[in-house]
Design a protein around this motif. Structure first.
Motif, PDB file in Angstrom:
ATOM      1  N   MET A  16      -0.994  58.398  19.333  1.00  0.00           N
ATOM      2  CA  MET A  16       0.215  58.631  20.400  1.00  0.00           C
ATOM      3  C   MET A  16       0.647  57.278  20.074  1.00  0.00           C
ATOM      4  N   ALA A  17      -0.036  56.094  20.175  1.00  0.00           N
ATOM      5  CA  ALA A  17       0.930  54.892  20.251  1.00  0.00           C
ATOM      6  C   ALA A  17       1.876  54.367  19.596  1.00  0.00           C
ATOM      7  N   GLY A  18       1.549  55.090  18.179  1.00  0.00           N
ATOM      8  CA  GLY A  18       2.292  54.649  16.744  1.00  0.00           C
ATOM      9  C   GLY A  18       3.448  56.416  16.357  1.00  0.00           C
ATOM     10  N   ASP A  19       4.026  57.380  17.801  1.00  0.00           N
ATOM     11  CA  ASP A  19       4.856  58.228  17.751  1.00  0.00           C
ATOM     12  C   ASP A  19       5.964  57.688  18.772  1.00  0.00           C
ATOM     13  N   ARG A  20       6.572  57.459  18.268  1.00  0.00           N
ATOM     14  CA  ARG A  20       7.821  57.266  18.656  1.00  0.00           C
ATOM     15  C   ARG A  20       9.242  57.636  19.348  1.00  0.00           C
ATOM     16  N   GLY A  21       9.104  58.766  19.406  1.00  0.00           N
ATOM     17  CA  GLY A  21       9.423  59.958  19.632  1.00  0.00           C
ATOM     18  C   GLY A  21       8.328  60.120  21.331  1.00  0.00           C
ATOM     19  N   PHE A  22       6.926  59.776  21.001  1.00  0.00           N
ATOM     20  CA  PHE A  22       6.439  60.005  22.671  1.00  0.00           C
ATOM     21  C   PHE A  22       6.536  58.516  23.427  1.00  0.00           C
ATOM     22  N   ARG A  23       6.555  57.392  22.940  1.00  0.00           N
ATOM     23  CA  ARG A  23       6.703  57.019  23.588  1.00  0.00           C
ATOM     24  C   ARG A  23       8.418  56.775  24.104  1.00  0.00           C
ATOM     25  N   LYS A  24       9.389  57.215  23.108  1.00  0.00           N
ATOM     26  CA  LYS A  24      10.704  57.500  23.902  1.00  0.00           C
ATOM     27  C   LYS A  24      10.823  58.147  25.414  1.00  0.00           C
ATOM     28  N   GLY A  25      10.154  59.021  25.141  1.00  0.00           N
ATOM     29  CA  GLY A  25       9.555  59.404  26.799  1.00  0.00           C
ATOM     30  C   GLY A  25       9.394  59.536  26.935  1.00  0.00           C
ATOM     31  N   ASP A  26       8.424  58.523  27.198  1.00  0.00           N
ATOM     32  CA  ASP A  26       7.317  58.012  27.959  1.00  0.00           C
ATOM     33  C   ASP A  26       7.872  56.970  28.574  1.00  0.00           C
ATOM     34  N   LYS A  27       9.310  56.093  28.240  1.00  0.00           N
ATOM     35  CA  LYS A  27       9.693  55.073  28.635  1.00  0.00           C
ATOM     36  C   LYS A  27      10.888  56.106  29.276  1.00  0.00           C
ATOM     37  N   ALA A  28      12.192  57.164  29.222  1.00  0.00           N
ATOM     38  CA  ALA A  28      12.468  57.775  29.602  1.00  0.00           C
ATOM     39  C   ALA A  28      11.990  58.221  30.947  1.00  0.00           C
ATOM     40  N   GLY A  66     -19.601  47.951   8.955  1.00  0.00           N
ATOM     41  CA  GLY A  66     -21.058  48.198   8.738  1.00  0.00           C
ATOM     42  C   GLY A  66     -21.767  48.212  10.121  1.00  0.00           C
ATOM     43  N   GLU A  67     -21.537  49.616  10.437  1.00  0.00           N
ATOM     44  CA  GLU A  67     -21.776  50.565  11.548  1.00  0.00           C
ATOM     45  C   GLU A  67     -21.571  51.556  11.865  1.00  0.00           C
ATOM     46  N   ALA A  68     -22.420  52.348  11.648  1.00  0.00           N
ATOM     47  CA  ALA A  68     -22.507  54.227  11.893  1.00  0.00           C
ATOM     48  C   ALA A  68     -22.236  54.505  13.034  1.00  0.00           C
ATOM     49  N   VAL A  69     -21.165  55.752  13.136  1.00  0.00           N
ATOM     50  CA  VAL A  69     -20.200  55.916  14.210  1.00  0.00           C
ATOM     51  C   VAL A  69     -19.917  57.224  13.516  1.00  0.00           C
ATOM     52  N   ASP A  70     -20.276  58.146  14.728  1.00  0.00           N
ATOM     53  CA  ASP A  70     -20.169  59.894  14.618  1.00  0.00           C
ATOM     54  C   ASP A  70     -18.656  60.295  14.699  1.00  0.00           C
ATOM     55  N   ALA A  71     -18.494  61.276  13.673  1.00  0.00           N
ATOM     56  CA  ALA A  71     -17.118  61.401  14.080  1.00  0.00           C
ATOM     57  C   ALA A  71     -16.131  61.814  15.662  1.00  0.00           C
ATOM     58  N   THR A  72     -17.316  62.331  16.115  1.00  0.00           N
ATOM     59  CA  THR A  72     -16.578  62.384  17.115  1.00  0.00           C
ATOM     60  C   THR A  72     -16.484  60.990  18.418  1.00  0.00           C
ATOM     61  N   VAL A  73     -17.017  60.393  18.246  1.00  0.00           N
ATOM     62  CA  VAL A  73     -16.611  58.704  19.086  1.00  0.00           C
ATOM     63  C   VAL A  73     -15.300  58.288  18.231  1.00  0.00           C
ATOM     64  N   LEU A  74     -15.080  58.529  16.990  1.00  0.00           N
ATOM     65  CA  LEU A  74     -13.527  58.230  16.710  1.00  0.00           C
ATOM     66  C   LEU A  74     -11.958  58.824  16.956  1.00  0.00           C
ATOM     67  N   ILE A  75     -12.894  60.452  16.980  1.00  0.00           N
ATOM     68  CA  ILE A  75     -11.668  61.017  17.921  1.00  0.00           C
ATOM     69  C   ILE A  75     -10.497  60.437  19.037  1.00  0.00           C
ATOM     70  N   PRO A  76     -11.195  60.080  19.986  1.00  0.00           N
ATOM     71  CA  PRO A  76     -10.348  59.821  21.150  1.00  0.00           C
ATOM     72  C   PRO A  76      -9.420  58.068  20.214  1.00  0.00           C
ATOM     73  N   HIS A  77     -10.476  57.034  19.490  1.00  0.00           N
ATOM     74  CA  HIS A  77      -9.086  56.252  19.310  1.00  0.00           C
ATOM     75  C   HIS A  77      -8.890  56.812  18.304  1.00  0.00           C
ATOM     76  N   MET A  78      -8.295  58.324  17.181  1.00  0.00           N
ATOM     77  CA  MET A  78      -7.430  58.294  16.688  1.00  0.00           C
ATOM     78  C   MET A  78      -6.603  58.550  16.646  1.00  0.00           C
ATOM     79  N   LEU A  79      -6.329  59.024  18.076  1.00  0.00           N
ATOM     80  CA  LEU A  79      -5.615  60.157  19.189  1.00  0.00           C
ATOM     81  C   LEU A  79      -4.607  59.137  19.505  1.00  0.00           C
ATOM     82  N   GLU A  80      -5.662  58.092  20.770  1.00  0.00           N
ATOM     83  CA  GLU A  80      -4.546  56.902  20.976  1.00  0.00           C
ATOM     84  C   GLU A  80      -3.801  55.708  19.940  1.00  0.00           C
ATOM     85  N   ALA A  81      -4.487  56.080  18.982  1.00  0.00           N
ATOM     86  CA  ALA A  81      -3.695  55.304  17.416  1.00  0.00           C
ATOM     87  C   ALA A  81      -2.572  55.883  17.470  1.00  0.00           C
TER      88      ALA A  81
END
Length: 81
Positions: A61-73, A44-59
């Motif tokens: 990266m949060a779901g990328d197991r390889g990235f998370r494993k590398g981050d912990k290592a 129910g709220e208009a959002v420009d696509a450019t506002v969504l991009i950082p949130h999409m990238l964050e989601a």
């Protein structure tokens, strides 16, 4: 707010930000615009696509197991003294 459709990216939080510019194919921009329209219909709220991009990238990266494993290592590797 509509509950009929669930999108992977939920409502957007308020955050401070840093400007970043990138180039993408026209087909990706069209998909981002389409996702933005669906997001607006769902929450129910208009959002420009450019506002969504950082949130999409964050989601992504949060779901990328390889990235998370590398981050912990990296965090647990002792520095040479």
């Amino acid at each position: 707010m509509s509950t009929a459709r669930k999108l992977r990216l939920g409502p957007l939080p308020s955050n401070s930000s840093v400007k970043l510019t990138f180039t993408c194919p026209a087909s990706l921009k069209a998909d981002l615009d389409r996702y933005s329209m669906l997001h607006a219909q769902t929450y129910g709220e208009a959002v420009d696509a450019t506002v969504l991009i950082p949130h999409m990238l964050e989601a992504f990266m949060a779901g990328d197991r390889g990235f998370r494993k590398g981050d912990k290592a990296k965090a647990s590797t002792p520095k040479p003294g």
